[in-house]
Design an enzyme around this catalytic site. Sequence first.
Site, short mmCIF file in Angstrom:
data_model
loop_
_atom_site.label_atom_id
_atom_site.label_comp_id
_atom_site.label_asym_id
_atom_site.label_seq_id
_atom_site.Cartn_x
_atom_site.Cartn_y
_atom_site.Cartn_z
N ASP A 191 95.84 55.59 -15.74
CA ASP A 191 94.97 55.40 -16.90
C ASP A 191 94.04 56.61 -17.06
OD1 ASP A 191 96.17 53.03 -17.16
OD2 ASP A 191 94.40 51.79 -16.73
N ALA A 192 93.58 57.13 -15.92
CA ALA A 192 92.64 58.26 -15.99
C ALA A 192 93.33 59.49 -16.59
CB ALA A 192 92.12 58.58 -14.60
N GLU A 193 94.59 59.70 -16.21
CA GLU A 193 95.32 60.85 -16.77
C GLU A 193 95.54 60.66 -18.27
OE1 GLU A 193 98.25 62.60 -13.40
OE2 GLU A 193 98.35 60.44 -13.73
N SER B 254 103.95 27.94 -42.01
CA SER B 254 103.93 27.46 -40.64
C SER B 254 105.35 26.98 -40.31
CB SER B 254 102.91 26.35 -40.56
OG SER B 254 102.85 25.87 -39.27
N GLU C 139 114.18 33.18 -30.78
CA GLU C 139 113.14 34.08 -30.30
C GLU C 139 112.07 33.28 -29.59
OE1 GLU C 139 112.57 37.56 -33.48
OE2 GLU C 139 111.12 35.93 -33.55
N LYS D 232 108.59 31.63 -28.97
CA LYS D 232 107.46 31.34 -29.86
C LYS D 232 106.21 31.83 -29.14
CE LYS D 232 105.41 27.80 -32.78
NZ LYS D 232 104.03 28.08 -32.47
N ASP E 262 102.54 32.71 -28.10
CA ASP E 262 101.30 31.95 -28.24
C ASP E 262 100.13 32.92 -28.48
OD1 ASP E 262 99.89 29.68 -28.43
OD2 ASP E 262 99.80 29.25 -26.30
N ARG F 188 96.34 35.22 -40.73
CA ARG F 188 97.03 34.24 -41.56
C ARG F 188 96.03 33.45 -42.41
NH1 ARG F 188 98.35 28.85 -40.89
NH2 ARG F 188 100.22 28.24 -42.03
N GLU G 250 103.17 38.23 -34.35
CA GLU G 250 102.16 37.57 -33.54
C GLU G 250 101.44 38.61 -32.69
OE1 GLU G 250 102.23 34.36 -34.23
OE2 GLU G 250 101.30 33.27 -32.57
N TYR H 277 108.21 39.33 -36.18
CA TYR H 277 109.31 38.37 -36.29
C TYR H 277 109.81 38.15 -37.71
CZ TYR H 277 105.21 35.34 -36.95
OH TYR H 277 104.03 34.81 -37.35
N LYS I 110 115.96 30.38 -36.08
CA LYS I 110 116.04 30.62 -37.53
C LYS I 110 117.51 30.73 -37.91
CE LYS I 110 111.85 33.18 -37.00
NZ LYS I 110 111.30 34.45 -36.60
N LYS J 289 109.57 23.18 -29.30
CA LYS J 289 108.40 23.30 -28.42
C LYS J 289 108.72 22.86 -26.99
CE LYS J 289 104.56 23.84 -29.78
NZ LYS J 289 103.57 23.52 -30.78
N CYS K 15 72.21 28.44 -2.91
CA CYS K 15 73.54 29.00 -2.70
C CYS K 15 74.22 28.25 -1.55
CB CYS K 15 73.41 30.48 -2.36
SG CYS K 15 74.94 31.24 -1.80
N CYS L 92 74.53 31.12 1.54
CA CYS L 92 73.40 31.71 2.27
C CYS L 92 72.13 30.88 2.14
CB CYS L 92 73.15 33.15 1.83
SG CYS L 92 72.36 33.29 0.23
N CYS M 269 73.53 32.98 -7.17
CA CYS M 269 72.74 33.04 -5.96
C CYS M 269 71.79 34.22 -6.09
CB CYS M 269 73.67 33.24 -4.76
SG CYS M 269 72.79 33.84 -3.32
N CYS N 255 73.52 37.92 0.96
CA CYS N 255 74.48 36.81 0.87
C CYS N 255 75.89 37.33 1.19
CB CYS N 255 74.41 36.23 -0.54
SG CYS N 255 75.61 34.93 -0.82
S1 IVH Z 1 108.56 32.60 -37.67
C1 IVH Z 1 108.05 31.29 -42.03
N1 IVH Z 1 108.79 33.43 -35.20
O1 IVH Z 1 104.26 30.14 -34.90
C2 IVH Z 1 108.12 31.21 -40.57
N2 IVH Z 1 106.78 32.34 -35.86
O2 IVH Z 1 103.98 27.37 -35.85
C3 IVH Z 1 107.24 32.14 -39.93
N3 IVH Z 1 105.10 32.21 -34.09
O3 IVH Z 1 102.32 30.83 -37.73
C4 IVH Z 1 107.16 31.98 -38.50
N4 IVH Z 1 106.26 33.23 -32.53
O4 IVH Z 1 102.38 32.64 -35.99
C5 IVH Z 1 108.01 32.80 -36.10
N5 IVH Z 1 109.08 34.26 -33.05
C6 IVH Z 1 108.32 33.64 -33.96
C7 IVH Z 1 107.02 33.18 -33.65
C8 IVH Z 1 106.29 32.53 -34.63
C9 IVH Z 1 105.11 32.64 -32.83
C10 IVH Z 1 103.97 31.48 -34.72
C11 IVH Z 1 103.62 32.01 -36.09
C12 IVH Z 1 103.50 30.82 -36.98
C13 IVH Z 1 103.50 29.69 -36.00
C14 IVH Z 1 104.15 28.49 -36.64
#
Ligand code: IVH
Length: 687
Positions: A44-46, A93, A127, A129, A131, A150, A187, A239, A309, A333, A427, A430, A445, A451
């Site tokens: 990181d330093a370099e 969504s 793909e 999902k 988080d 969003r 994401e 995505y 998809k 999920k 504490c 100590c 503490c 301590c």
């Molecule tokens: S596709 C129109 N692909 O999940 C569809 N969404 O619950 C657009 N998310 O708001 C979403 N990974 O932020 C898609 N590989 C992925 C994702 C993904 C995470 C999130 C996304 C969306 C939420 C929906």
Amino acid sequence: MQQLSLLETNTSEDSQQVRAIELRHLLSHHNKLYYEQDAPEISDAEYDALFRELQSLESTRPDLLVYDSPTLRVGGTPLERFVQVRHRQPMLSLENALSEEEIRAFEVKIRNMLALPDTLSLTYQCEPKMDGLAIELVYLNGILNQASTRGDGEVGEDVTANVRTIRNIPLQLKGTDLPELLEVRGEVYLPLSAFQKLNARRQEAGESVFANPRNAAAGSIRQLDPRVVARRPLAMVCYGVGTIERGARGDGKGVRTQTDLINQLAEWGLPVSNETRTVNGVEELIYCFNDLQERRDSLQYEIDGMVAKLDDLTLQMELGAKSRSPRWAIACKFPPRQSRTKINDILLSVGRTGVITPVAILEPVELSGVTVSRATLHNWDEMRRKDIRIGDTVIVERAGDVIPAVVKVLEEERSGAETIMQEPEHCPVCGSKALRLEGEAAVRCQGGLSCPPQLAESVIHFASRDAMNIDGLGSKYIEQMINLGLVKDVADLYQLRSDDLMQFERMGDKLAEKLLAAIEASKNQELARLIFALGIRHVGERTSRILADRFGSIENLQKSTFDELTGIRDIGSTVAASIRSFFDTPANQSVLKRLEDAGVSPRSAPKQTGGRLEGKTFVFTGSLTGFTRDEAKQMVETEGGTVTGSVSRKTDYVVTGSDAGGKLEKARSLGVTVITESDFLGMLKKD
Ligand code: IVH
């Protein structure tokens, strides 16, 4: 390290340009190794050194600055608030499938809608999902123009300055067939290791911790100060797309499937998932889902499922969308990584900086393949908010953290025999007083000087360059001293003898003598340095100097009252309370007494009054040529002025060296007087 051979040019101006290009190439190469291949070749330093070199070149030669320079990622000035952005197409969504049956039901539904014959199988693109939080990037002719959250799907917030700091997002796309307008969706997330480090840092600093990486990523993106965001290693994975306008640039006809689309995004240099799979039929889809779930814990980021998809873009169009979600995609999920167990006890753990953390001792329970028997309760605010008691039946969860957390209490399971764990007054290690300072979430503490869990940290700080400056006494030796039981607090340093040091690895007579001489020399350090060296919470170098000037000795400072302390300009009630609590702690008093007995008798620097720079605040920035930072500081302080590290409205002068950067910009934007090194020296000239 990659070396680039670029043509030598004649003039030095041109060689600066060549170097700037070379540095940008190198930085982008190392960024890729770090973020995409997880295989950094330099430290990181370099990396920072290369980065700073480019920054300095660009500030002396603004004509060399290009709009996609990595230096533009450090974050601009803080915003007052975020501006709202309407998405050209709503950001939808996804519907969820919570079991294999629901995944199969999804396939049946779309087959019916498309009226497909049984013999024809559907291809899906799968793909992880991620988080994190959904972000839309807008590229105009290949150049990153805007990034937004969003929001409610229709209107989000403009977070361009923050998103520019995310290193795996290209500021300019690669290739020649770039659309005039491209909206890319994806994401933004915080990798697990960064999340754990961030939380550990926040916990030690007494700040609230993030419950999971998603909250940490969302909290970071919604920071008004982009420089804070720049220090959090966020990443993005793309995505999908929103609107694409091509103008005369190709028709995009080569892109027929979701898989093609993701490949196209990758070709343009956008980050996409390396876990993308294209599968045939719903059984393969389910296999892929189970496989991902099995590997979930070995990924470097948190995922909460798999998105499937329909691969064919024409079929996607045919199915269309409902008001909130497309019909052609589904979020499969994972079941939550939660378990139910009982809290048998709550123990208190003391960290390096004295933070006391309540830890739940659990009835051992299996959580995603690991037996857990402890969970962090973070702090008392959290514990009170969730009303966690000893004996409670609780739900524990592993939310991207190695240490599980208690999500909630099952109140209906209470027998009435549960007990509340009060905030500790002492504490547990100590016995010193434990205190929670105003505005802090953590109880600490107060016996910082002796301590045991805080010992290494307190000795390292005591000996450090800006504190007692004990030359050669680094953490390597300090840890050995502590392990051998030679040092139980900082006063013990002054009792060390040559024989003691000779027990250390690779220690010779000469080195031992040198070290002892450095320890001896520190006895005559200035008072301000000793005050700073004590490691009193909220008492940094500047406050230490103010206290030294005001009280002249440790004895006087020790006798000071809360009111006297708050009466000093620049010292507020939190700092005063912290100082009082430190000196009121018997364990600290006894260390101070032993320091005095050992001859640590600091001289008090006479307080300057009527100096030429009386009451003026200076900030130094850039490389100084005539003097060092320390010398500059001493010159200012001798004349009654103060030196601070950052520019604010209270700054009177910013002194710029040859390659001043962000501080200079900030000074200009705040209307603070900017002077050169020679102007500064002029101010000190005797008349
Ligand atoms: S596709 C129109 N692909 O999940 C569809 N969404 O619950 C657009 N998310 O708001 C979403 N990974 O932020 C898609 N590989 C992925 C994702 C993904 C995470 C999130 C996304 C969306 C939420 C929906």
